[in-house]
Design a protein around this motif. Sequence first.
Motif, short mmCIF file in Angstrom:
data_model
loop_
_atom_site.label_atom_id
_atom_site.label_comp_id
_atom_site.label_asym_id
_atom_site.label_seq_id
_atom_site.Cartn_x
_atom_site.Cartn_y
_atom_site.Cartn_z
N LEU A 1 0.85 -1.19 0.00
CA LEU A 1 0.00 0.00 0.00
C LEU A 1 0.88 1.24 0.00
N ASP A 2 0.67 2.13 -0.96
CA ASP A 2 1.45 3.36 -0.96
C ASP A 2 0.66 4.52 -0.35
N SER A 3 -0.63 4.26 -0.01
CA SER A 3 -1.45 5.26 0.67
C SER A 3 -2.49 4.54 1.53
N PHE A 4 -3.14 5.31 2.37
CA PHE A 4 -4.15 4.76 3.28
C PHE A 4 -5.34 4.23 2.48
N ASP A 5 -5.80 3.01 2.81
CA ASP A 5 -6.96 2.40 2.17
C ASP A 5 -8.08 2.31 3.21
#
Length: 139
Positions: free
Chosen positions: A97-101
């Motif tokens: 994950l490269d950002s918040f999901d």
Amino acid sequence: MTTSLQAIRNRRMLWSLDVIELNKQISDLTSQNQMLATLKQQGLIDPDIFISQNNELTEQLRAVKLKKERLLAVDGDSTIAQTRELMEILNDGPDFLDSFDAELFGELVETIIVESNERIRFRLKNGLELAETIERTVR
């Protein structure tokens, strides 16, 4: 993880008062059955009475063992099933994950508990809690 949870649950259940009482009943019925066999072997009991009593004790023993088996099979807190579900969600999710999901987070986390200004806990859907320290930058 699920194997460990199962082992912990089994150990906890073995010391429950219900299981201890059932083990005592099993022990008592087994002792009665052995005593009955000894009396028959010594010729102190009529064969018809022996068969009748032996059948009755065997049925009682079977019923108590079945009750114990059912009690141990019940998974009242469903932690193991919920843990399997969480593992499936994680396996089906992205490797990185490269950002918040937010959707994935919502599927995994039940609640966030703020313990102090420096510490929070995440309670997952399976009841597991993960404590995290909050690092603050000094300005």
